[in-house]
Design a protein around this motif. Structure first.
Motif, short mmCIF file in Angstrom:
data_model
loop_
_atom_site.label_atom_id
_atom_site.label_comp_id
_atom_site.label_asym_id
_atom_site.label_seq_id
_atom_site.Cartn_x
_atom_site.Cartn_y
_atom_site.Cartn_z
N VAL A 3 45.59 35.08 36.52
CA VAL A 3 45.09 33.96 37.11
C VAL A 3 45.43 33.49 38.37
O VAL A 3 44.63 33.44 39.29
CB VAL A 3 45.88 32.78 36.03
CG1 VAL A 3 45.44 31.57 36.64
CG2 VAL A 3 45.54 32.87 34.68
N GLU A 4 46.62 33.81 38.77
CA GLU A 4 47.03 33.78 40.16
C GLU A 4 46.12 34.57 41.14
O GLU A 4 45.98 34.21 42.34
CB GLU A 4 48.53 33.96 40.39
CG GLU A 4 49.48 32.98 39.75
CD GLU A 4 49.82 33.17 38.26
OE1 GLU A 4 50.96 32.62 37.85
OE2 GLU A 4 49.13 34.01 37.69
N ILE A 5 46.17 35.72 40.65
CA ILE A 5 45.49 36.76 41.49
C ILE A 5 43.71 36.45 41.80
O ILE A 5 43.20 36.52 42.79
CB ILE A 5 45.52 38.26 41.10
CG1 ILE A 5 47.10 38.44 41.12
CG2 ILE A 5 44.42 39.13 41.87
CD1 ILE A 5 47.42 39.90 40.49
N ASP A 6 43.29 35.92 40.57
CA ASP A 6 41.85 35.76 40.54
C ASP A 6 41.71 34.53 41.42
O ASP A 6 40.43 34.50 42.17
CB ASP A 6 41.50 35.58 39.17
CG ASP A 6 39.84 35.43 38.97
OD1 ASP A 6 39.26 36.09 39.70
OD2 ASP A 6 39.47 34.66 38.04
N VAL A 7 42.46 33.40 41.29
CA VAL A 7 42.33 32.32 42.02
C VAL A 7 42.40 32.48 43.36
O VAL A 7 41.63 31.99 44.17
CB VAL A 7 43.41 31.14 41.42
CG1 VAL A 7 43.59 30.11 42.63
CG2 VAL A 7 43.00 30.62 40.09
N LEU A 8 43.61 33.29 43.79
CA LEU A 8 43.81 33.60 45.04
C LEU A 8 42.45 34.29 45.76
O LEU A 8 41.88 33.93 46.88
CB LEU A 8 45.04 34.57 45.52
CG LEU A 8 45.16 34.98 46.83
CD1 LEU A 8 45.63 33.49 47.61
CD2 LEU A 8 46.02 35.93 47.04
N THR A 9 42.06 35.16 45.19
CA THR A 9 40.82 35.77 45.63
C THR A 9 39.81 35.20 45.89
O THR A 9 39.06 35.18 46.89
CB THR A 9 40.32 37.00 44.48
OG1 THR A 9 41.39 37.71 44.23
CG2 THR A 9 39.42 37.80 44.92
N GLN A 10 39.36 34.14 45.02
CA GLN A 10 38.27 33.09 45.27
C GLN A 10 38.78 32.17 46.57
O GLN A 10 37.77 31.94 47.18
CB GLN A 10 38.11 32.41 44.13
CG GLN A 10 37.55 33.49 42.92
CD GLN A 10 37.29 32.76 41.61
OE1 GLN A 10 36.32 31.83 41.47
NE2 GLN A 10 38.03 33.02 40.66
N ALA A 11 39.94 31.76 46.46
CA ALA A 11 40.24 30.87 47.65
C ALA A 11 40.08 31.70 48.91
O ALA A 11 39.77 31.17 50.01
CB ALA A 11 41.77 30.50 47.47
N VAL A 12 40.58 33.07 48.93
CA VAL A 12 40.38 33.65 50.37
C VAL A 12 39.16 33.95 50.84
O VAL A 12 38.62 33.72 51.99
CB VAL A 12 40.90 35.06 50.10
CG1 VAL A 12 40.33 36.16 51.12
CG2 VAL A 12 42.36 35.27 49.77
N ALA A 13 38.09 33.74 49.84
CA ALA A 13 36.42 33.92 50.11
C ALA A 13 36.11 32.58 50.74
O ALA A 13 35.20 32.43 51.63
CB ALA A 13 35.89 34.22 49.02
N ASP A 14 36.78 31.61 50.27
CA ASP A 14 36.20 30.25 50.87
C ASP A 14 37.03 29.68 52.14
O ASP A 14 36.35 28.86 52.80
CB ASP A 14 36.42 29.36 49.73
CG ASP A 14 35.52 29.37 48.62
OD1 ASP A 14 34.62 30.14 48.67
OD2 ASP A 14 35.85 28.78 47.47
N ASP A 15 38.25 30.19 52.21
CA ASP A 15 39.25 29.39 53.28
C ASP A 15 39.77 30.71 54.11
O ASP A 15 40.52 31.20 53.82
CB ASP A 15 40.28 28.79 52.82
CG ASP A 15 41.04 27.84 53.47
OD1 ASP A 15 41.27 28.09 54.64
OD2 ASP A 15 41.24 26.52 53.16
N PRO A 16 39.38 30.47 55.42
CA PRO A 16 39.87 31.79 56.49
C PRO A 16 41.17 31.35 56.46
O PRO A 16 41.89 32.41 56.98
CB PRO A 16 39.20 31.06 57.90
CG PRO A 16 38.06 30.39 57.32
CD PRO A 16 38.21 29.48 56.17
N ARG A 17 41.94 30.28 56.57
CA ARG A 17 43.49 30.34 56.68
C ARG A 17 44.23 30.81 55.50
O ARG A 17 45.13 31.44 55.51
CB ARG A 17 43.73 28.62 56.69
CG ARG A 17 43.17 27.98 57.73
CD ARG A 17 43.51 26.43 58.03
NE ARG A 17 42.48 25.92 56.73
CZ ARG A 17 42.60 24.70 56.63
NH1 ARG A 17 43.05 23.66 57.45
NH2 ARG A 17 41.65 24.23 55.78
N VAL A 18 43.65 30.94 54.36
CA VAL A 18 44.28 31.53 53.02
C VAL A 18 44.00 33.10 53.09
O VAL A 18 44.81 33.80 52.87
CB VAL A 18 43.42 30.90 51.73
CG1 VAL A 18 44.14 31.68 50.59
CG2 VAL A 18 43.69 29.42 51.47
#
Length: 207
Positions: free
Chosen positions: A113-128
């Motif tokens: 869950v953590e990895i999937d969520v992070l991967t999608q957040a990375v695609a949306d947010d340059p800071r992440v």
């Protein structure tokens, strides 16, 4: 009296802050697991935590920030994973394959869950995305025992090679274990073991 009571009050406030922070993280994980990252909203997380938007924003910038904070909680386990590899008494292909099979795949299953969520957040947010890249560098630095020969003008090249190993493994595991792309387990483990063993052997030898 003020000097005596203030530390106690501060400690209580810090405990309250931490408890609220952790509650939002746990509820966010549940919401993301149930709805998916993109469908979930801050309102969903606030409702699950029985909190308020004001309290949420006192702890997190936005949905991407709480996704990154979720991943940050597993960073000690990430570091331990690569540190284990870095301190093998003897580097052999079989040991690398066992590490991949018994530890890496278990890590990805546990924290899907953590990895999937992070991967999608990375695609949306340059800071992440920038934070994620630095986490990759930090993971590569855990392989320091293999980089002792990469000094001076070669230092960055050695670290980059280690980082590419980490990123390659991350992508392979993401598509295989998170996105469910079909692969033969034994074959993938054999190929990954070959790649990691050869590259680590080269890194240990030096430029």
């Amino acid at each position: 009296m003020t000097g005596i009571s203030t530390p106690a009050r501060n400690t209580f406030r810090e405990q309250q802050w931490r408890e609220a922070h952790d509650r939002y993280l746990e509820c966010a994980r549940e919401v993301f697991a149930r709805l998916g990252y993109h469908a979930a909203t801050v309102a969903d997380i606030v409702a699950a935590a029985n909190g308020s938007r004001a309290t949420f924003y006192a702890h997190f910038r936005d949905k991407a920030d709480i996704a990154a904070a979720l991943f940050e909680r597993i960073l000690p386990d990430t570091a331990a994973l690569y540190r284990m590899l870095a301190h093998f008494p003897e580097l052999t292909r079989d040991r690398v394959r066992t590490w991949l099979d018994e530890h890496v795949l278990a890590f990805w299953t546990r924290y899907a869950v953590e990895i999937d969520v992070l991967t999608q957040a990375v695609a949306d947010d340059p800071r992440v995305a920038a934070r994620h890249y630095q986490w990759g560098v930090d993971a590569a630095r855990e392989l320091a025992p293999y980089l002792t020969q990469w000094t001076g003008e070669h230092e960055q090249a050695g670290l980059t090679r280690a980082l590419l190993l980490v990123l390659q493994l991350e992508q392979a595991c993401y598509h295989w274990l998170i996105r469910g792309v079909g692969h033969d387990r034994a074959l993938v483990l054999d190929v990954l073991a070959d790649v990691w063993w050869r590259e680590l052997t080269f890194l240990r030898t030096g430029p």
